[in-house]
Design a protein around this motif. Structure first.
Motif, PDB file in Angstrom:
ATOM      1  N   ASP A  72      -5.967  -0.197  -3.101  1.00 37.74           N
ATOM      2  CA  ASP A  72      -5.301   0.775  -2.230  1.00 37.74           C
ATOM      3  C   ASP A  72      -5.351   0.434  -0.737  1.00 37.74           C
ATOM      4  N   ASN A  73      -6.229  -0.447  -0.341  1.00 38.24           N
ATOM      5  CA  ASN A  73      -6.429  -0.794   1.080  1.00 38.24           C
ATOM      6  C   ASN A  73      -6.695   0.459   1.913  1.00 38.24           C
ATOM      7  N   ASP A  74      -7.497   1.358   1.384  1.00 37.99           N
ATOM      8  CA  ASP A  74      -7.694   2.647   2.050  1.00 37.99           C
ATOM      9  C   ASP A  74      -9.123   2.833   2.568  1.00 37.99           C
ATOM     10  N   ILE A  75      -9.807   1.711   2.854  1.00 35.31           N
ATOM     11  CA  ILE A  75     -11.183   1.830   3.324  1.00 35.31           C
ATOM     12  C   ILE A  75     -11.265   1.420   4.793  1.00 35.31           C
ATOM     13  N   ALA A  76     -11.988   2.212   5.570  1.00 34.29           N
ATOM     14  CA  ALA A  76     -12.137   1.909   6.995  1.00 34.29           C
ATOM     15  C   ALA A  76     -13.074   0.716   7.182  1.00 34.29           C
ATOM     16  N   GLY A  77     -12.945   0.047   8.323  1.00 33.72           N
ATOM     17  CA  GLY A  77     -13.874  -1.032   8.663  1.00 33.72           C
ATOM     18  C   GLY A  77     -13.491  -2.383   8.102  1.00 33.72           C
ATOM     19  N   THR A  78     -12.324  -2.484   7.495  1.00 35.04           N
ATOM     20  CA  THR A  78     -11.862  -3.786   7.004  1.00 35.04           C
ATOM     21  C   THR A  78     -10.333  -3.822   7.084  1.00 35.04           C
ATOM     22  N   ASP A  79      -9.806  -4.989   7.419  1.00 38.43           N
ATOM     23  CA  ASP A  79      -8.340  -5.099   7.469  1.00 38.43           C
ATOM     24  C   ASP A  79      -7.758  -5.040   6.059  1.00 38.43           C
ATOM     25  N   PHE A  80      -8.498  -5.623   5.114  1.00 34.39           N
ATOM     26  CA  PHE A  80      -8.019  -5.669   3.726  1.00 34.39           C
ATOM     27  C   PHE A  80      -9.152  -5.362   2.750  1.00 34.39           C
ATOM     28  N   THR A  81      -8.775  -4.779   1.610  1.00 39.25           N
ATOM     29  CA  THR A  81      -9.743  -4.578   0.534  1.00 39.25           C
ATOM     30  C   THR A  81      -9.440  -5.611  -0.561  1.00 39.25           C
ATOM     31  N   ILE A  82     -10.456  -5.894  -1.366  1.00 42.65           N
ATOM     32  CA  ILE A  82     -10.279  -6.869  -2.452  1.00 42.65           C
ATOM     33  C   ILE A  82      -9.325  -6.282  -3.505  1.00 42.65           C
ATOM     34  N   GLY A  83      -8.296  -7.005  -3.832  1.00 42.92           N
ATOM     35  CA  GLY A  83      -7.320  -6.549  -4.825  1.00 42.92           C
ATOM     36  C   GLY A  83      -5.986  -6.180  -4.210  1.00 42.92           C
ATOM     37  N   PHE A  84      -6.010  -5.866  -2.921  1.00 41.52           N
ATOM     38  CA  PHE A  84      -4.771  -5.450  -2.253  1.00 41.52           C
ATOM     39  C   PHE A  84      -3.720  -6.555  -2.319  1.00 41.52           C
ATOM     40  N   ASP A  85      -4.122  -7.773  -1.974  1.00 41.32           N
ATOM     41  CA  ASP A  85      -3.144  -8.858  -1.902  1.00 41.32           C
ATOM     42  C   ASP A  85      -2.524  -9.151  -3.277  1.00 41.32           C
ATOM     43  N   THR A  86      -3.361  -9.098  -4.315  1.00 45.00           N
ATOM     44  CA  THR A  86      -2.839  -9.340  -5.665  1.00 45.00           C
ATOM     45  C   THR A  86      -1.866  -8.242  -6.064  1.00 45.00           C
ATOM     46  N   ALA A  87      -2.262  -6.991  -5.807  1.00 44.38           N
ATOM     47  CA  ALA A  87      -1.391  -5.863  -6.163  1.00 44.38           C
ATOM     48  C   ALA A  87      -0.082  -5.936  -5.384  1.00 44.38           C
ATOM     49  N   LEU A  88      -0.176  -6.366  -4.149  1.00 44.58           N
ATOM     50  CA  LEU A  88       1.030  -6.501  -3.315  1.00 44.58           C
ATOM     51  C   LEU A  88       1.989  -7.514  -3.932  1.00 44.58           C
ATOM     52  N   ASN A  89       1.438  -8.634  -4.369  1.00 46.14           N
ATOM     53  CA  ASN A  89       2.292  -9.662  -4.978  1.00 46.14           C
ATOM     54  C   ASN A  89       2.937  -9.175  -6.276  1.00 46.14           C
ATOM     55  N   VAL A  90       2.188  -8.379  -7.035  1.00 48.63           N
ATOM     56  CA  VAL A  90       2.757  -7.815  -8.267  1.00 48.63           C
ATOM     57  C   VAL A  90       3.909  -6.869  -7.912  1.00 48.63           C
ATOM     58  N   ALA A  91       3.693  -6.030  -6.902  1.00 50.30           N
ATOM     59  CA  ALA A  91       4.729  -5.061  -6.513  1.00 50.30           C
ATOM     60  C   ALA A  91       5.974  -5.786  -6.003  1.00 50.30           C
ATOM     61  N   VAL A  92       5.769  -6.853  -5.241  1.00 49.09           N
ATOM     62  CA  VAL A  92       6.912  -7.590  -4.695  1.00 49.09           C
ATOM     63  C   VAL A  92       7.696  -8.266  -5.824  1.00 49.09           C
ATOM     64  N   GLU A  93       6.963  -8.816  -6.777  1.00 50.08           N
ATOM     65  CA  GLU A  93       7.653  -9.458  -7.901  1.00 50.08           C
ATOM     66  C   GLU A  93       8.493  -8.426  -8.669  1.00 50.08           C
ATOM     67  N   ALA A  94       7.925  -7.231  -8.825  1.00 48.25           N
ATOM     68  CA  ALA A  94       8.652  -6.164  -9.532  1.00 48.25           C
ATOM     69  C   ALA A  94       9.909  -5.776  -8.754  1.00 48.25           C
ATOM     70  N   ILE A  95       9.788  -5.669  -7.443  1.00 47.43           N
ATOM     71  CA  ILE A  95      10.952  -5.308  -6.621  1.00 47.43           C
ATOM     72  C   ILE A  95      12.031  -6.397  -6.738  1.00 47.43           C
ATOM     73  N   ASP A  96      11.591  -7.661  -6.706  1.00 51.72           N
ATOM     74  CA  ASP A  96      12.550  -8.767  -6.841  1.00 51.72           C
ATOM     75  C   ASP A  96      13.342  -8.646  -8.155  1.00 51.72           C
ATOM     76  N   ARG A  97      12.615  -8.317  -9.218  1.00 51.64           N
ATOM     77  CA  ARG A  97      13.270  -8.203 -10.530  1.00 51.64           C
ATOM     78  C   ARG A  97      14.229  -7.025 -10.546  1.00 51.64           C
ATOM     79  N   LEU A  98      13.790  -5.918  -9.974  1.00 49.87           N
ATOM     80  CA  LEU A  98      14.664  -4.736  -9.940  1.00 49.87           C
ATOM     81  C   LEU A  98      15.909  -5.013  -9.107  1.00 49.87           C
ATOM     82  N   ARG A  99      15.736  -5.775  -8.035  1.00 51.61           N
ATOM     83  CA  ARG A  99      16.883  -6.101  -7.176  1.00 51.61           C
ATOM     84  C   ARG A  99      17.970  -6.829  -7.974  1.00 51.61           C
ATOM     85  N   ASP A 100      17.549  -7.799  -8.801  1.00 50.00           N
ATOM     86  CA  ASP A 100      18.520  -8.555  -9.606  1.00 50.00           C
ATOM     87  C   ASP A 100      19.384  -7.623 -10.447  1.00 50.00           C
ATOM     88  N   THR A 101      18.698  -6.747 -11.178  1.00 50.39           N
ATOM     89  CA  THR A 101      19.467  -5.903 -12.098  1.00 50.39           C
ATOM     90  C   THR A 101      20.219  -4.806 -11.338  1.00 50.39           C
TER      91      THR A 101
END
Ligand code: ATP
Length: 319
Positions: free
Chosen positions: A127-156
């Motif tokens: 969720d990247n919802d913790i104070a005191g850090t720019d990023f939380t562990i897992g955010f970048d992976t989840a972001l890439n999954v979401a972007v891939e999903a958006i790319d696929r939805l865009r095609d259709t």
């Protein structure tokens, strides 16, 4: 200290295994014995504790989830339950603990530290919802999954002149949604930090359609509204076929990205060093690419996580 423990708690996140691995290997490097606690605070209370060696964490760096398991265990708010947990740790001769999880898990770590048992928190949540850090562990992976999903939805969507509403996780933090919107080129972005006016959104989409827009993607953070209902209302107003897709837990799984693995490894290693330096009640962060640590209480209560307004504005400018 001679023996340390490590647990993962709350919602799992890709990269947690890399953090556990770093704690184990750094501990062994410093001649500590390292113990893994299964299923978060629940396992701590049930005394589900095993010793880990170098090979216990072989082949885990590439794996999503957490091999130690995680759990929601609200009973840990009860002091008697926590005292039993400390008793279990003492029984194993464990002197200190690394807790990988979100802000709820940080509360548990703080409470244990207040009972005289030093804990260090590592921010593990997509969720990247913790104070005191720019990023939380897992955010970048989840972001890439979401972007891939958006790319696929865009095609259709573009094949069928369709409008797509994509619900992205983040609990009450819009970082995942606005970052995915920028990277995926979504046309509209809705995040909890900015007031949401559904009729205004529908008006904008309607105007876009009137100007000849063939398709559109609406990226919306979870917990904002019923996205199926929103899709229905958009379709009713625009006459365009509109579908809602809830990405859900798909975003929580998968092979962690290099960025998540590296950050988790850095934080895990430093957390053990902090314990060796006599710290407790601290939590790890990555700020301007430096590994830092803060008081857990500050991160839970006082430091406010800044809204990433630049990212939000960018997604609006570039649509
Ligand atoms: P995520 O961000 O993925 O939801 P989280 O760590 O915030 O992760 P929670 O379910 O809020 O997830 O918390 C995880 C666990 O931490 C709880 O199930 C409970 O065992 C413990 N915990 C939460 N709040 C407290 C508290 N106030 N005191 C003691 N322990 C707590």
């Amino acid at each position: 200290i001679k023996r340390i423990g490590v647990l993962t708690s709350g919602g799992d996140a890709p990269g947690m295994n890399a953090a556990i691995r770093a704690v184990v290997r750094t501990g062994l490097h410093h001649d500590l014995e390292v113990f893994g606690i299964h299923s978060g605070y629940k396992g701590l209370h049930q005394n589900d504790i095993v010793q880990l060696d170098r090979h216990s964490v072989s082949d885990v760096i590439t794996r999503g989830g957490t091999f130690l398991g995680s759990a929601r265990f609200p009973e840990f708010k009860d002091e008697a339950v926590r005292l039993q947990a400390v008793e279990n740790l003492k029984q194993h001769g464990i002197d200190a603990l690394v807790v990988i999880g979100g802000d709820g898990s940080y509360m548990g770590a703080m409470c244990l530290t207040e009972l005289g048992f030093p804990c260090i928190g590592i921010p593990g949540t997509i969720d990247n919802d913790i104070a005191g850090t720019d990023f939380t562990i897992g955010f970048d992976t989840a972001l890439n999954v979401a972007v891939e999903a958006i790319d696929r939805l865009r095609d259709t969507c573009s094949s069928h002149n369709r409008i797509s509403v994509v619900e992205i996780m983040g609990r009450h933090c819009g970082d995942l949604t606005s970052s995915a919107a920028v990277a995926g080129g979504a046309e509209y972005v809705i995040v909890p930090e900015v007031a949401f006016d559904q009729s205004e959104l529908i008006l904008q989409i309607h105007e876009g359609v009137a100007k000849g827009k063939k398709h559109a993607i609406v990226a919306i953070c979870e917990n904002m509204c019923d996205v199926n209902r929103l899709a229905y209302d958009i379709q009713a107003a625009t006459g365009r076929d509109t579908r809602a897709t809830i990405l859900g837990h798909i975003q929580r799984g998968g092979t962690p990205t290099a960025q998540d693995r590296i950050m988790a490894s850095r934080m895990g290693a430093r957390a053990v060093e902090l314990l060796l330096e006599g710290y407790g009640g601290r939590c790890m962060g990555l700020q301007s690419n430096h590994i830092v640590h803060h008081d857990i209480i500050d991160c839970i209560k006082h430091l406010k996580r800044p809204f990433n307004e630049e990212m939000y504005q960018l997604s609006n400018t570039l649509f």
